[in-house]
Motif scaffolding. Sequence first.
Motif, PDB file in Angstrom:
ATOM      1  N   ARG A  51      -6.663  15.381  16.316  1.00 46.83           N
ATOM      2  CA  ARG A  51      -6.132  15.899  15.053  1.00 46.83           C
ATOM      3  C   ARG A  51      -4.890  16.747  15.296  1.00 46.83           C
ATOM      4  N   ALA A  52      -4.900  17.543  16.363  1.00 46.93           N
ATOM      5  CA  ALA A  52      -3.715  18.351  16.681  1.00 46.93           C
ATOM      6  C   ALA A  52      -2.529  17.462  17.026  1.00 46.93           C
ATOM      7  N   GLU A  53      -2.782  16.396  17.774  1.00 47.79           N
ATOM      8  CA  GLU A  53      -1.687  15.482  18.134  1.00 47.79           C
ATOM      9  C   GLU A  53      -1.160  14.755  16.905  1.00 47.79           C
ATOM     10  N   LEU A  54      -2.052  14.363  16.008  1.00 51.00           N
ATOM     11  CA  LEU A  54      -1.611  13.681  14.790  1.00 51.00           C
ATOM     12  C   LEU A  54      -0.754  14.607  13.932  1.00 51.00           C
ATOM     13  N   VAL A  55      -1.157  15.866  13.796  1.00 52.02           N
ATOM     14  CA  VAL A  55      -0.373  16.817  13.006  1.00 52.02           C
ATOM     15  C   VAL A  55       0.996  17.038  13.644  1.00 52.02           C
ATOM     16  N   ALA A  56       1.033  17.154  14.971  1.00 52.87           N
ATOM     17  CA  ALA A  56       2.316  17.342  15.650  1.00 52.87           C
ATOM     18  C   ALA A  56       3.235  16.156  15.395  1.00 52.87           C
ATOM     19  N   ARG A  57       2.686  14.935  15.420  1.00 54.37           N
ATOM     20  CA  ARG A  57       3.495  13.750  15.148  1.00 54.37           C
ATOM     21  C   ARG A  57       3.938  13.733  13.689  1.00 54.37           C
ATOM     22  N   TYR A  58       3.043  14.128  12.800  1.00 53.75           N
ATOM     23  CA  TYR A  58       3.403  14.184  11.377  1.00 53.75           C
ATOM     24  C   TYR A  58       4.554  15.165  11.157  1.00 53.75           C
ATOM     25  N   THR A 113     -10.265  18.025   5.392  1.00 59.48           N
ATOM     26  CA  THR A 113     -10.613  19.253   4.686  1.00 59.48           C
ATOM     27  C   THR A 113      -9.558  20.312   5.003  1.00 59.48           C
ATOM     28  N   LEU A 114      -9.532  21.355   4.193  1.00 58.10           N
ATOM     29  CA  LEU A 114      -8.585  22.440   4.440  1.00 58.10           C
ATOM     30  C   LEU A 114      -8.870  23.107   5.782  1.00 58.10           C
ATOM     31  N   THR A 115     -10.148  23.251   6.130  1.00 58.26           N
ATOM     32  CA  THR A 115     -10.516  23.882   7.397  1.00 58.26           C
ATOM     33  C   THR A 115     -10.001  23.079   8.581  1.00 58.26           C
ATOM     34  N   ASP A 116     -10.225  21.767   8.571  1.00 61.60           N
ATOM     35  CA  ASP A 116      -9.757  20.928   9.674  1.00 61.60           C
ATOM     36  C   ASP A 116      -8.231  20.921   9.744  1.00 61.60           C
ATOM     37  N   THR A 117      -7.583  20.949   8.579  1.00 63.25           N
ATOM     38  CA  THR A 117      -6.123  20.961   8.552  1.00 63.25           C
ATOM     39  C   THR A 117      -5.587  22.236   9.203  1.00 63.25           C
ATOM     40  N   ARG A 118      -6.143  23.379   8.833  1.00 65.93           N
ATOM     41  CA  ARG A 118      -5.684  24.646   9.407  1.00 65.93           C
ATOM     42  C   ARG A 118      -5.953  24.717  10.901  1.00 65.93           C
ATOM     43  N   LYS A 119      -7.098  24.225  11.343  1.00 59.01           N
ATOM     44  CA  LYS A 119      -7.413  24.237  12.777  1.00 59.01           C
ATOM     45  C   LYS A 119      -6.423  23.374  13.558  1.00 59.01           C
ATOM     46  N   ALA A 120      -6.120  22.216  13.019  1.00 56.07           N
ATOM     47  CA  ALA A 120      -5.189  21.322  13.701  1.00 56.07           C
ATOM     48  C   ALA A 120      -3.791  21.920  13.765  1.00 56.07           C
ATOM     49  N   LEU A 121      -3.338  22.520  12.671  1.00 58.66           N
ATOM     50  CA  LEU A 121      -2.020  23.160  12.664  1.00 58.66           C
ATOM     51  C   LEU A 121      -1.947  24.288  13.696  1.00 58.66           C
ATOM     52  N   ALA A 122      -3.037  25.026  13.823  1.00 63.32           N
ATOM     53  CA  ALA A 122      -3.057  26.150  14.757  1.00 63.32           C
ATOM     54  C   ALA A 122      -2.947  25.700  16.212  1.00 63.32           C
ATOM     55  N   ARG A 123      -3.301  24.452  16.487  1.00 59.01           N
ATOM     56  CA  ARG A 123      -3.254  23.931  17.857  1.00 59.01           C
ATOM     57  C   ARG A 123      -1.889  23.340  18.204  1.00 59.01           C
ATOM     58  N   ALA A 149       6.767  21.043   6.325  1.00 55.31           N
ATOM     59  CA  ALA A 149       5.827  20.629   5.288  1.00 55.31           C
ATOM     60  C   ALA A 149       4.849  21.766   5.033  1.00 55.31           C
ATOM     61  N   THR A 150       4.242  21.746   3.875  1.00 55.85           N
ATOM     62  CA  THR A 150       3.250  22.765   3.544  1.00 55.85           C
ATOM     63  C   THR A 150       1.886  22.372   4.092  1.00 55.85           C
ATOM     64  N   THR A 151       0.971  23.329   4.139  1.00 59.96           N
ATOM     65  CA  THR A 151      -0.412  23.029   4.517  1.00 59.96           C
ATOM     66  C   THR A 151      -0.984  21.979   3.572  1.00 59.96           C
ATOM     67  N   ASP A 152      -0.661  22.106   2.299  1.00 59.13           N
ATOM     68  CA  ASP A 152      -1.154  21.154   1.306  1.00 59.13           C
ATOM     69  C   ASP A 152      -0.618  19.751   1.569  1.00 59.13           C
TER      70      ASP A 152
END
Length: 389
Positions: free
Chosen positions: A220-227, A246-256, A234-237
């Motif tokens: 998930r962290a790698e996917l967010v980095a690629r995104y 979920t919002l929780t998984d999104t925030r965790k991935a962004l933090a990584r 981009a916003t969290t939303d």
Amino acid sequence: MTPARPKITAEARRARLGPRHLLTPATRAATPEAVADALVALHATDPATVYLAAAARMGNASVAELERALYEDHSLVRMLCMRRTMFVLPTAFAPVADAAAARAVAVRERAGLAKVIEEQLGFDAQWFAATQEAVLAALAARGEATAAQLADDVPDLKSQIVQAPGKPYEARPRITSRFLGVLAAEGRIRRGRPLGTWASSQFRWTVAEPHPELAADEARAELVARYLDAFGPATTDDVKWWTGWTLTDTRKALARTDAVDVDLDEGPGHALPRQLAAPPDPEPWAALLPGLDPTPMGWRHRDWYLDTGHKAELFDGTGNIGPSVWWNGRIVGGWAQRPDGEIVTHVFADQGREAAAAIEAEAARLTAFFGDVRIRPSFRTPLERRLSA
């Protein structure tokens, strides 16, 4: 005192958009693999979108090049993944998308179908497992097969279920497509060549190699980095919407990731450190992008590139965008293909002679790519319907 977050304006975001998404003449790609890599993935709910999205971003686009990547080299793969949407993405990146998004989607798809067939047909988990093995054996024997051929080999796939009972739109489809869709979502089988033209939604099926197992959090962290590399800032939303998490998984991935907090016109956002520098002035560019193209579908918040007054013309009732005309980072109109093959464009407001000439040139490029093929978008919008009449 907390230091102020860097501000990234809408103008700066638009300046980055064309080069990053390979939409300026100087940045067009040589291969469809390069297009998919630049955008993380290409929307594939409508099969024609894959070809048209790649063609808009390639210097010398051809159907043969897409077919090579999809069906010969298998360097691109079609997957049900982020927010339960069909995408085409680089095969090398597929394990990440599988662990980050597709695996959870597949679990829900199997559970949903298993519940329906047990309630309506009395088929239990043992039947599901046995039928799965029968389908895989039939595919291994044939090498490649249509859904109809597999249903002949495994007759239980012809069983019918009732959808929307008692409604005017009640239907009684066979379970064939849904069953094969579950196996595809799990990575057990994959879609091969279409039965008709490149715009066809009916595919042959083949056995697939399973994806390597990756840890979900890391994926998930790698996917967010690629995104963020493709679509940031981009916003969290935006990230939550694009991934379907979920919002929780999104925030965790962004933090990584190494993303930093920034201010956007719509509020707090995230950007990679290299995106903080002011972008160079891009060359002027125009693009005719297909319905569900990954660029307009890359963000939930779209005010920075779309006048909200035009949304009703360009989107259907469920949020799917139709064919769009772009000029220098903004959506300025729409387009459609008429039955005789003519590409018709409509611009909401005069953009000047340079824009008109560039849009006309893109329409000519698109006409050449279509050749004798005629399409109708799977999700039709008010403007597309009017233009295509």
